[in-house]
Design an enzyme around this catalytic site. Structure first.
Site: not given
Ligand code: PAF
Length: 294
Positions: A42, A44, A48, A163-164, A168, A200-201
């Site tokens: 969220g 967003l 996003h 890619e940020k 992950q 970034s959030s």
């Molecule tokens: O990148 C994110 O927002 C989170 O790490 C994800 C991939 C939604 C998993 O909670």
């Protein structure tokens, strides 16, 4: 519960029940349409939006149904304070989804994702304990576990990540390959503000001074990348010089790796990654470069 709202492309259905969403996405696939998942926590932002737009234009999945998940995953937070502090703006997020023509939002409760007795997690392997994993022990167990659950619930053909959060992305791609999950994971370039700061959030936590200091991170990466033809040592020295000139940036790590996050090669494609605390906020960023000339 399922709620339906009109969107720019039709209707936005909001699900909180995993079983209900699974049933609907199964029907979508049975009808011959692909399902593209954009997993989020969220809050967003422009990053996003770019993932959603890419989801709509996946060249190998035209006319796909786009599902966006919103779930602030407690398992990937190291501290309860960080979890509490994470921005939440559900109604505004739904408005973004409507504007961008998302068809389905999946917004489950913590109990729905982690029902009593659910105890299985996904171990990320050695890379999960490096870089971000060294500073945030257990973080990637949480990320991979929730992403595996989302894949199980939604059954997407494609899943899009920015890619940020480069480590992950690499770990999710590895999980999918190692566990032979039937989903194509796509990474998309970081979206940046005009001063270069990766959106970034967490940026909402930066006050004016911290916001200005935060722009040092992309500036350091760019300074490093300019030295890439001269090799890895020159890259790290140039990036360090920029970072150390800004006392408001508390460096956690600056690392040069290969694109899969193994040791950096002496020549060829590489990734420069940085993490730092600015004000009270931990920020990460990264950039691709080509070591030793083209
Ligand atoms: O990148 C994110 O927002 C989170 O790490 C994800 C991939 C939604 C998993 O909670």
């Amino acid at each position: 519960m399922t709620a339906v709202q009109a969107t720019s492309r039709g209707e936005l259905a909001v699900y909180d029940d995993p079983a209900a969403l699974s049933a609907v996405t199964r029907e979508v696939r049975r009808a011959g349409r692909r399902v593209v998942l954009v997993p989020t926590m969220g809050a967003l932002h422009a990053g996003h939006r770019s993932l959603i737009r890419a989801a709509h234009s996946c060249s190998d999945a035209p006319d796909a149904t786009v599902v966006l998940s919103i779930f602030v995953n407690p398992l990937q937070f190291n501290s309860p304070t960080d979890l509490d502090r994470y921005p939440r703006q559900f109604e505004a997020d739904l408005a973004v989804c409507q504007q961008e023509g998302v068809e389905m939002v999946f917004a489950p409760s913590v109990e729905a994702m982690y029902p009593p007795g659910s105890d299985t997690t996904v171990a990320p392997g050695a890379l999960g304990a490096e870089l971000e994993g060294a500073s945030r022990p257990g973080h990637f167990v949480g990320v991979l576990t929730v992403v595996a659950k989302l894949f199980g619930i939604v059954g997407p053909d494609r899943a899009l990540f920015g890619e940020k959060d480069y480590q992950q992305l690499v770990l999710i791609q590895r999980m999918v390959a190692d566990l032979r999950m039937d989903v194509k994971v796509i990474g998309l370039p970081t979206v940046r503000d005009p001063d270069g700061l990766a959106v970034s959030s967490r940026n909402v936590h930066l006050d004016r001074a911290a916001r200005a200091a935060a722009a040092t991170l992309p500036a350091a990466l760019a300074a490093g990348a300019r030295q890439a033809p001269r090799g890895g040592e020159a890259v790290l020295a140039a990036a360090h010089e920029v970072l150390s000139a800004q006392p408001a940036v508390l460096l956690d790590y600056l690392a040069l790796r290969d694109p899969q996050l193994g040791p950096a090669p002496s020549r060829g494609p590489a990734r420069l990654l940085v993490a730092a605390i600015v004000g009270s906020t931990r920020l990460i960023d990264n950039m691709s470069l080509h070591l030793g000339g083209l």
